[in-house]
Design a protein around this motif. Structure first.
Motif, PDB file in Angstrom:
ATOM      1  N   LYS A  41       0.659  -1.122  -0.024  1.00  0.00           N
ATOM      2  CA  LYS A  41      -0.199  -0.267   0.068  1.00  0.00           C
ATOM      3  C   LYS A  41       0.913   1.274   0.086  1.00  0.00           C
ATOM      4  CE  LYS A  41      -3.967  -2.043   2.344  1.00  0.00           C
ATOM      5  NZ  LYS A  41      -4.931  -2.189   3.201  1.00  0.00           N
TER       6      LYS A  41
ATOM      7  N   LYS B 200       2.105   1.586  -3.563  1.00  0.00           N
ATOM      8  CA  LYS B 200       1.146   2.168  -4.555  1.00  0.00           C
ATOM      9  C   LYS B 200       0.925   3.687  -4.307  1.00  0.00           C
ATOM     10  CE  LYS B 200      -0.053  -1.392  -6.850  1.00  0.00           C
ATOM     11  NZ  LYS B 200       0.015  -1.192  -8.560  1.00  0.00           N
ATOM     12  N   GLU B 201       0.915   4.061  -2.914  1.00  0.00           N
ATOM     13  CA  GLU B 201       0.542   5.514  -2.701  1.00  0.00           C
ATOM     14  C   GLU B 201       1.816   6.380  -3.267  1.00  0.00           C
ATOM     15  OE1 GLU B 201      -0.881   7.712   1.397  1.00  0.00           O
ATOM     16  OE2 GLU B 201       0.579   6.008   1.648  1.00  0.00           O
TER      17      GLU B 201
ATOM     18  N   GLU C 204       3.621   5.609  -5.948  1.00  0.00           N
ATOM     19  CA  GLU C 204       3.356   5.515  -7.381  1.00  0.00           C
ATOM     20  C   GLU C 204       2.129   6.339  -7.725  1.00  0.00           C
ATOM     21  OE1 GLU C 204       2.572   1.299  -8.216  1.00  0.00           O
ATOM     22  OE2 GLU C 204       4.534   0.719  -8.384  1.00  0.00           O
ATOM     23  N   ARG C 205       0.970   6.553  -7.004  1.00  0.00           N
ATOM     24  CA  ARG C 205      -0.039   7.415  -7.559  1.00  0.00           C
ATOM     25  C   ARG C 205       0.391   8.884  -7.328  1.00  0.00           C
ATOM     26  NH1 ARG C 205      -3.142   3.682  -4.349  1.00  0.00           N
ATOM     27  NH2 ARG C 205      -2.840   5.084  -2.506  1.00  0.00           N
ATOM     28  N   ILE C 206       1.187   9.221  -6.472  1.00  0.00           N
ATOM     29  CA  ILE C 206       1.780  10.605  -6.094  1.00  0.00           C
ATOM     30  C   ILE C 206       2.607  11.005  -7.238  1.00  0.00           C
ATOM     31  CG2 ILE C 206       3.168  11.996  -4.733  1.00  0.00           C
ATOM     32  CD1 ILE C 206       1.841  10.703  -2.053  1.00  0.00           C
TER      33      ILE C 206
ATOM     34  N   GLU D 131       2.649   9.672 -10.153  1.00  0.00           N
ATOM     35  CA  GLU D 131       1.870   9.839 -11.599  1.00  0.00           C
ATOM     36  C   GLU D 131       1.189  10.999 -11.583  1.00  0.00           C
ATOM     37  OE1 GLU D 131      -1.672   7.344 -13.813  1.00  0.00           O
ATOM     38  OE2 GLU D 131      -0.546   6.501 -11.980  1.00  0.00           O
ATOM     39  N   ARG D 132       0.666  11.392 -10.338  1.00  0.00           N
ATOM     40  CA  ARG D 132      -0.258  12.823 -10.661  1.00  0.00           C
ATOM     41  C   ARG D 132       0.730  14.037 -10.645  1.00  0.00           C
ATOM     42  NH1 ARG D 132      -3.110  10.860  -6.242  1.00  0.00           N
ATOM     43  NH2 ARG D 132      -1.945  12.094  -4.621  1.00  0.00           N
TER      44      ARG D 132
ATOM     45  N   GLU E 151      -7.550   7.325  -2.977  1.00  0.00           N
ATOM     46  CA  GLU E 151      -7.309   8.736  -3.394  1.00  0.00           C
ATOM     47  C   GLU E 151      -7.480   9.581  -2.517  1.00  0.00           C
ATOM     48  OE1 GLU E 151      -7.422   5.419  -6.382  1.00  0.00           O
ATOM     49  OE2 GLU E 151      -8.866   6.244  -4.960  1.00  0.00           O
TER      50      GLU E 151
ATOM     51  N   ASP F 278      -4.967   9.700   0.142  1.00  0.00           N
ATOM     52  CA  ASP F 278      -3.579  10.335  -0.314  1.00  0.00           C
ATOM     53  C   ASP F 278      -3.636  11.692  -0.242  1.00  0.00           C
ATOM     54  OD1 ASP F 278      -2.685   7.873  -1.122  1.00  0.00           O
ATOM     55  OD2 ASP F 278      -3.007   8.121  -3.300  1.00  0.00           O
TER      56      ASP F 278
END
Length: 202
Positions: free
Chosen positions: A11, A14-15, A17-19, A21-22, A176, A179
């Motif tokens: 987790k 992934k957190e 990775e999302r940051i 990506e954004r 999301e 985050d």
């Protein structure tokens, strides 16, 4: 460019990775601990979250030669003098036993009524490079401790934590939404520019 994330918590990976990506950062491959040659992880005996995050990040660099991101985080409860703090993951005596940790905190706070349940999640994330550059970022998420667990998402003390301005627990938020406001999300976001500088596309 590979960056070691000194954790096997999917987790957390992934957190980040999302940051990234954004933030539009590409060309970075995040590598979990399980994908590198095993090495002896340091004893987390620092007195602060920053101490422990840097201990873990430096150890990752030394063992793998990769830039390393590490974090240390936990919950601080005003009524308990700021504890569990750096002892959050092993508050019950068994490292990583979320249920036992939550049960112990609830028992210790059973006397505390409304107005005496202020709490905050704190995260410190560190990025250390093989060249010795160190970036440290802190995030804080204020709220209060619930009297019983709510929600199935998240991990750690999320089911007990009601964020400021929310009517639900942290475990009831979408990944999301979490985050965008969480302590770790804020701390990781503080590393974005330093990570971007490592990207081959920067």
């Amino acid at each position: 460019m590979k960056i070691l994330v000194a954790s096997n918590n999917a987790k957390k990976l992934k957190e980040l990775e999302r940051i990234l990506e954004r933030a539009g950062i590409h060309g970075i491959e995040l590598v979990p601990l399980r994908d590198v040659e095993p090495y002896e992880e340091p004893v987390e005996d620092g007195r602060t979250f920053a101490d422990n995050a840097l201990l873990k990040a430096r150890a990752g660099v030394q063992a793998t030669g990769l830039p390393t991101v590490a974090d240390d985080s936990g919950i601080t409860i005003e009524e308990l003098g700021g504890m569990p703090g750096v002892l959050s993951a092993r508050w019950s005596g068994e490292h990583g036993n979320d249920r036992a940790n939550n049960d112990l905190v609830l028992a210790q706070m059973s006397h505390a009524g409304e107005g005496r349940r202020n709490a905050a999640f704190v995260s410190v994330c560190a990025l250390v490079t093989p060249e010795g550059h160190e970036t440290v970022s802190e995030g804080r998420w204020n709220g209060e401790l619930l009297t019983e667990p709510r929600g199935e998402g998240g991990f750690g003390y999320d089911p007990l934590f009601k964020p400021e301005g929310q009517d639900c627990s942290a475990a009831e938020l979408t990944p999301e939404a979490k985050d965008a406001v969480s302590h770790r999300g804020k701390a990781l976001a503080g590393l974005v520019s330093a990570i971007a500088a490592l990207s081959p596309q920067s």
